[in-house]
Motif scaffolding. Structure first.
Motif, PDB file in Angstrom:
ATOM      1  N   MET A 221      35.770   2.418  -1.034  1.00 14.14           N
ATOM      2  CA  MET A 221      35.561   1.058  -0.560  1.00 14.14           C
ATOM      3  C   MET A 221      36.735   0.640   0.322  1.00 14.14           C
ATOM      4  O   MET A 221      37.870   1.035   0.081  1.00 14.14           O
ATOM      5  CB  MET A 221      35.470   0.094  -1.741  1.00 14.14           C
TER       6      MET A 221
ATOM      7  N   TYR B 125      26.654   1.141  14.495  1.00 10.19           N
ATOM      8  CA  TYR B 125      25.390   0.435  14.250  1.00 10.19           C
ATOM      9  C   TYR B 125      25.224  -0.726  15.218  1.00 10.19           C
ATOM     10  O   TYR B 125      26.206  -1.320  15.657  1.00 10.19           O
ATOM     11  CB  TYR B 125      25.376  -0.107  12.814  1.00 10.19           C
TER      12      TYR B 125
ATOM     13  N   TRP C 226      22.625   1.810  -1.670  1.00 15.20           N
ATOM     14  CA  TRP C 226      23.522   1.233  -0.661  1.00 15.20           C
ATOM     15  C   TRP C 226      24.139   2.375   0.153  1.00 15.20           C
ATOM     16  O   TRP C 226      24.988   3.092  -0.350  1.00 15.20           O
ATOM     17  CB  TRP C 226      24.610   0.406  -1.345  1.00 15.20           C
ATOM     18  N   HIS C 227      23.695   2.545   1.391  1.00 11.62           N
ATOM     19  CA  HIS C 227      24.185   3.595   2.296  1.00 11.62           C
ATOM     20  C   HIS C 227      24.316   4.928   1.549  1.00 11.62           C
ATOM     21  O   HIS C 227      25.340   5.616   1.645  1.00 11.62           O
ATOM     22  CB  HIS C 227      25.539   3.197   2.899  1.00 11.62           C
TER      23      HIS C 227
ATOM     24  N   LYS D  40      12.679  -1.951   2.070  1.00 12.41           N
ATOM     25  CA  LYS D  40      11.871  -0.841   2.581  1.00 12.41           C
ATOM     26  C   LYS D  40      12.156   0.482   1.858  1.00 12.41           C
ATOM     27  O   LYS D  40      11.304   1.362   1.808  1.00 12.41           O
ATOM     28  CB  LYS D  40      12.030  -0.697   4.095  1.00 12.41           C
TER      29      LYS D  40
ATOM     30  N   ARG E  79      32.908   4.632  -3.115  1.00  9.34           N
ATOM     31  CA  ARG E  79      31.634   3.992  -2.732  1.00  9.34           C
ATOM     32  C   ARG E  79      30.504   4.440  -3.668  1.00  9.34           C
ATOM     33  O   ARG E  79      29.542   3.724  -3.862  1.00  9.34           O
ATOM     34  CB  ARG E  79      31.301   4.287  -1.262  1.00  9.34           C
TER      35      ARG E  79
ATOM     36  N   GLU F 191       8.554  -1.808   0.588  1.00 11.71           N
ATOM     37  CA  GLU F 191       7.839  -2.796   1.413  1.00 11.71           C
ATOM     38  C   GLU F 191       8.679  -3.088   2.659  1.00 11.71           C
ATOM     39  O   GLU F 191       9.786  -3.618   2.550  1.00 11.71           O
ATOM     40  CB  GLU F 191       7.645  -4.087   0.596  1.00 11.71           C
TER      41      GLU F 191
ATOM     42  N   LEU G 216      18.901  -7.685   7.164  1.00  9.63           N
ATOM     43  CA  LEU G 216      18.348  -6.351   7.456  1.00  9.63           C
ATOM     44  C   LEU G 216      19.412  -5.278   7.652  1.00  9.63           C
ATOM     45  O   LEU G 216      19.085  -4.097   7.757  1.00  9.63           O
ATOM     46  CB  LEU G 216      17.498  -6.408   8.737  1.00  9.63           C
TER      47      LEU G 216
END
Ligand code: FAD
Length: 441
Positions: free
Chosen positions: A64, A357, A53-54, A47, A107, A129, A170
């Motif tokens: 990391m 989360y 990545w974050h 999407k 990171r 998408e 996801l």
């Protein structure tokens, strides 16, 4: 041959989400291609408009929490061109990285590694998408061999593509405590997942914040607290935590063995009660815990303000926010202290919710298949156990913590999980006729 206008593009596999999990899967599928009679027609949806990545959490101190050797592939195939070491070599930084003498890269660098890998698979991913839902194609016998994946493209148009199998990867969805309501027009409260963007937006319209609340007791809360301290040297910052202390994440070697790939078999073969016990025993490796060096930095910040006789930084323990009131100039938090029973109201220019989360978006995406799905149990190889009528293979990555252990939402087992799923996907696809319409991505 051009496709007829009305043809629905058809795939062996649609993978939703193009984060590390499906990136690792793309590598594993690629490796197996050489041993298969035909390649699979695969497309991934992401999407975001490009790989990231974050990205909104990549502050200078973000490191990391896993060794670079546990990259997308090395544990399974150290000779893969997609290893972190090959990335460093290609970027001409291998010698300097060795000189750093560190197992845990920043990171920012890891994001760059993942971007570099994703670029090798860009023709297999449609960026911008967003998958909205998955619907069954019910055949004459009542069986389902194909799924329709309904998505929205970057122009807001709905698309339907059909697939024999599906892998949902996801990631998590920001958890928002019930006292808060996040709205687009209020730049004063935001979840940590949008940290850098939201901070920039706030500073653009309101300048430097003077009073800041950070809510949460995990790694993200600690990173935000230190970043805000470094960024706004004159700001007052409260770190509001439910518990009685900031606690270190356990990264000691014996404990770390729970992230070994073989541990997945160990935990999967236990009873539900035993699994729950084990997961709770090792919760302090991942949840509401902080790297010890960040804890020491926060402690030192609080100590030095005592020496200086200042009162800018406070750790509010045993506290939760019960209610919020938004005004033009601030957000007032009604904070309840569960130890003393007292409550106080404090006004802030900015509130950062580092509140973790949730992992339930797979249930929403698969809601139209609810009649075939039971309680979302997965096999050892991550395939959803479904009603016999549903023949299509659906795999979940990152939603199986309760059955597969704490590594499920992390990076440590990606190379093995990807291979386990990829093998089954090949077997499944090759048992069935080849897709007749292949869409160009
Ligand atoms: C700030 C932060 C730091 C972390 N650091 C570490 C670490 O150091 N070590 C570690 O092991 N784990 C870490 N984690 C845990 C993290 O879950 C994993 O690192 C990793 O991101 C899991 O990969 P994933 O692909 O399953 O999920 P994600 O990385 O979350 O990727 C999911 C992707 O799916 C996309 N997506 C979601 N819904 C849709 C949809 N409907 N349609 C299309 N695309 C969609 C998202 O945009 C996203 O790109 C961290 C997590 C966070 C939040």
């Amino acid at each position: 041959m051009p496709l007829p206008q009305e043809a629905t593009p058809s795939y062996d596999l649609i993978g939703v989400g193009f984060g590390p999990s499906n990136l690792a899967l793309a590598i594993a599928l690629d490796e197996l291609k050489t041993t298969s009679t035909r390649p699979l027609n695969v497309v991934f949806y992401e999407k975001q408009k490009q790989f990231n990545w974050h990205s909104n959490t990549l502050t200078p101190q973000s490191k990391m929490q896993i060794s670079f050797l546990k990259d997308l592939v090395s544990l399974r195939n150290p000779t893969s061109p997609f290893s972190f070491i090959n990335y460093l070599h290609q970027k001409d930084r291998l010698v300097e990285f060795i000189n750093l003498g560190q197992f845990h890269p920043s990171r920012l660098e890891y994001n760059d590694y993942l971007k570099w890998v994703s670029a090798h698979f860009s023709e297999r991913c449609i960026y911008g998408e967003q998958a909205l839902r998955v619907e069954p194609q019910i055949g004459k016998t009542g069986e389902i061999e194909l799924l329709d994946v309904i998505s929205r493209d970057c122009h807001g148009q709905q698309q339907t593509r059909q697939t024999k199998s599906l892998v949902l990867s996801l990631g998590g969805t920001p958890r928002i405590p019930s006292a808060f309501m996040l709205t687009e027009d209020n730049p004063r409260v935001f979840h940590h997942c949008t940290y850098l963007h939201s901070l920039q937006r706030f500073s653009h319209t309101h300048g430097h914040p003077g009073r800041i609340a950070v809510i949460g007791a995990g790694q993200s809360a600690a990173e935000a607290f230190i970043d805000l301290h470094d960024r706004f040297p004159s700001a007052h910052i409260d770190l509001i935590i439910r518990g009685s202390s900031l606690k270190p994440s356990d990264q000691s070697p014996f404990v770390n063995e729970i992230f070994a790939p073989r541990y997945t078999d160990f935990i999967y073969n236990k009873s539900v009660t035993e699994r729950e016990k084990l997961i709770s025993e090792f919760n302090n490796t991942n949840y509401s815990v902080i790297d010890i060096d960040l804890i020491e930095r926060i402690y030192s910040i609080l100590y030095h303000q005592q020496v200086a006789g200042e009162h800018r930084y406070t750790l509010l323990k045993h506290c939760s926010t019960e209610h919020t009131r938004h005004t033009e100039d601030s957000v007032a938090l009604l904070i309840q202290n569960h130890s003393t029973g007292e409550s106080l109201t404090k006004e802030y220019d900015l509130t950062v919710l580092a509140t973790g989360y949730e992992r339930s978006s797979h249930r929403e995406a698969l809601a139209p298949l609810a009649d075939y799905l039971g309680d979302f149990k997965t096999t050892r190889n991550y395939r959803l156990e479904t009603d016999k009528r549903l023949k299509s293979a659906i795999y979940l990555q990152g939603f199986n913590e309760s059955s597969h252990g704490l590594s499920d939402s992390l990076l440590s087992i990606l190379p093995f999980r990807a291979q386990e799923i990829a093998k089954e996907l090949y077997e499944y696809a090759l048992e069935r006729p080849e897709c007749q319409t292949i869409a160009s991505v």
